[in-house]
Design an enzyme around this catalytic site. Structure first.
Site, PDB file in Angstrom:
ATOM      1  N   TRP A 132      11.277  19.030  72.950  1.00 14.76           N
ATOM      2  CA  TRP A 132      11.464  17.781  72.213  1.00 14.76           C
ATOM      3  C   TRP A 132      10.268  17.603  71.286  1.00 14.76           C
ATOM      4  O   TRP A 132       9.119  17.623  71.744  1.00 14.76           O
ATOM      5  CB  TRP A 132      11.553  16.646  73.224  1.00 14.76           C
ATOM      6  CG  TRP A 132      11.885  15.302  72.666  1.00 14.76           C
ATOM      7  CD1 TRP A 132      12.730  15.020  71.633  1.00 14.76           C
ATOM      8  CD2 TRP A 132      11.393  14.037  73.136  1.00 14.76           C
ATOM      9  NE1 TRP A 132      12.795  13.665  71.428  1.00 14.76           N
ATOM     10  CE2 TRP A 132      11.985  13.032  72.333  1.00 14.76           C
ATOM     11  CE3 TRP A 132      10.513  13.656  74.151  1.00 14.76           C
ATOM     12  CZ2 TRP A 132      11.718  11.681  72.527  1.00 14.76           C
ATOM     13  CZ3 TRP A 132      10.256  12.313  74.334  1.00 14.76           C
ATOM     14  CH2 TRP A 132      10.859  11.342  73.526  1.00 14.76           C
ATOM     15  N   ASP A 212       9.317  16.446  83.149  1.00 14.21           N
ATOM     16  CA  ASP A 212       9.986  15.420  82.361  1.00 14.21           C
ATOM     17  C   ASP A 212      11.433  15.325  82.845  1.00 14.21           C
ATOM     18  O   ASP A 212      12.206  16.274  82.730  1.00 14.21           O
ATOM     19  CB  ASP A 212       9.927  15.786  80.870  1.00 14.21           C
ATOM     20  CG  ASP A 212      10.333  14.626  79.970  1.00 14.21           C
ATOM     21  OD1 ASP A 212      10.702  13.568  80.501  1.00 14.21           O
ATOM     22  OD2 ASP A 212      10.276  14.787  78.738  1.00 14.21           O
ATOM     23  N   LYS A 247      19.249   6.951  79.490  1.00 14.26           N
ATOM     24  CA  LYS A 247      20.560   7.581  79.444  1.00 14.26           C
ATOM     25  C   LYS A 247      21.419   7.193  80.634  1.00 14.26           C
ATOM     26  O   LYS A 247      22.536   6.701  80.477  1.00 14.26           O
ATOM     27  CB  LYS A 247      20.407   9.105  79.382  1.00 14.26           C
ATOM     28  CG  LYS A 247      20.235   9.670  77.984  1.00 14.26           C
ATOM     29  CD  LYS A 247      18.923   9.306  77.354  1.00 14.26           C
ATOM     30  CE  LYS A 247      18.739   9.959  75.978  1.00 14.26           C
ATOM     31  NZ  LYS A 247      17.442   9.624  75.389  1.00 14.26           N
TER      32      LYS A 247
END
Length: 398
Positions: A132, A212, A247
């Site tokens: 990312w 993560d 999410k």
């Protein structure tokens, strides 16, 4: 004297720029595969029913909007630890793990970066290539030396051998950032055997893992996706984990996340948490309350939690159907083998293997928007129009 004359303009975020370009496009058949949000069959990013019910309860019951403490909502911290580590985790029984609430998973990453910079001086951090993009800027911005280990090669395949070989060369004590599941941006995840091999290198090199964990529940399931995190927590004396509720709870704009710390004993955990509270005070003072209160309400109520689990599973299954459905839709064009990896990947994102030129052609000729690297948010596709999307992909692959 004018103070701002030397300030130059920096380029805008490319993904946010895609959002703006998509909004300007008046083609009713357009596809938004750029921004990383889940969408339902109507093309909306819904508020889960469990969240709506929890919010209603809070509206009726909440008596104050006063500050929460430096570590945030205590119930949220306890319950997010149980969600990530498992309710029966020995670390929780022995008080060797704790959570500090943060403004989203991004805030958790920034707090981890500040912690490393202030409390672990001289340590570098190693990120997957690719990763990312904000990972790079967050840790560089905190003054850490950022390096990379191979993850997905130019052939758009997972490079476990290259990853392990590079990790064997990492200076002892450095930090290695790992994606628990649903790797962003590629969608390629490590197998359990791969994770065990990474664990052995991490142990042998005395590295500090930072895992993560932004997509719990979107890969193979809430419990299944936590497998590697729980393996590392059980096998290593120290571990950092960033958790996001954006999410799986649909709380994107509420900025709800946590930095979890696992330590070798309870007293050392208190030392570390004191540092995190000090650093957080200078970053955001105290975290926002609403999203964390919603999550605590859901996870603390068996009925709401059961409803939420069903909703997460429905989102996961929709993403899986979109993946397999797109590969099937590509079959009449002779492209199912070329793009078979899309069905094998996990989570919202896919490294499609499309070139920047093909991505540009998709946008210009078919109003299909995805990131220039070829990363597509599969969760943004329209299940009823996968044949249209497949035809567009076939057109630019000729």
């Amino acid at each position: 004297m004018r103070h701002f004359d030397a300030i130059t303009r920096v380029p805008g975020d490319p993904i946010l720029g895609l959002m703006e370009a998509f909004a300007r496009d008046d083609n009713p058949a357009k596809f938004d595969l750029g921004v990383g949000v889940f969408k339902d069959a109507q093309g909306l990013t819904p508020v889960p029913a469990a969240v709506k019910q929890a919010e209603q309860r809070l509206v009726e019951r909440q008596l104050s909007k006063s500050y929460v403490g430096g570590h945030g909502d205590a119930a949220f911290g306890r319950l997010i630890c149980e969600l990530v580590l498992g309710s029966a985790s020995p670390l929780l029984v022995q008080q060797r793990a704790g959570a500090t609430q943060t403004p989203g998973g991004t805030g958790a990453l920034r707090l981890a970066a500040e912690f490393a910079g202030h409390c672990l001086p001289g340590r570098g951090i190693w990120l997957s290539d690719p990763t990312w993009p904000i990972h790079q800027t967050i840790f560089a911005g905190a003054g850490l030396k950022v390096s990379h280990y191979p993850y997905v090669g130019a052939d758009n395949r997972l490079d476990v051998a290259g990853m392990l070989a590079t990790l064997e060369t990492v200076p002892q004590g450095d930090i290695v950032l790992l994606h628990a599941c649903c790797h962003n941006p590629t969608g390629f995840d490590l197998s359990q055997d791969d994770w065990r091999a990474v664990l052995e290198v991490v142990r042998r090199r005395s590295l500090l893992p930072l895992i993560d964990f932004a997509y719990q529940g979107f890969g193979d399931g809430l419990e299944e996706d936590a497998w590697a995190v729980r393996l590392f927590a059980a096998e290593l004396p120290e571990l950092l984990i960033t958790s996001s509720c954006s999410k799986n709870f649909g709380l994107y704009r509420e900025r709800t996340g946590a930095l979890l710390v696992c330590s070798h004993d309870a007293q050392k955990l208190l030392d570390v948490r004191s540092q995190l509270a000090f650093l957080a005070r200078n970053l955001w003072s105290t975290p926002p309350d609403h999203g964390a209160a919603v999550v605590a309400e859901i996870l603390g109520d068996p009925q709401l939690k059961s409803l939420w689990i069903d909703e997460v599973e429905a989102m996961r299954q929709r993403i899986a159907r979109l993946r397999s459905g797109l590969v099937e839709a590509l079959a009449p064009h002779g492209l199912s083998q070329r793009f078979a990896h899309i069905a094998a990947q996990r989570g919202m994102f896919s490294y499609t293997g499309l070139s920047p030129e093909q991505v540009a052609a998709l946008r210009e000729r078919h109003s299909v928007y995805l990131v220039n690297t070829g990363r597509a948010n599969v969760a943004g596709a329209d299940e009823a129009r996968l044949d249209v999307l497949a035809a567009a992909i076939a057109d630019v692959c000729r």
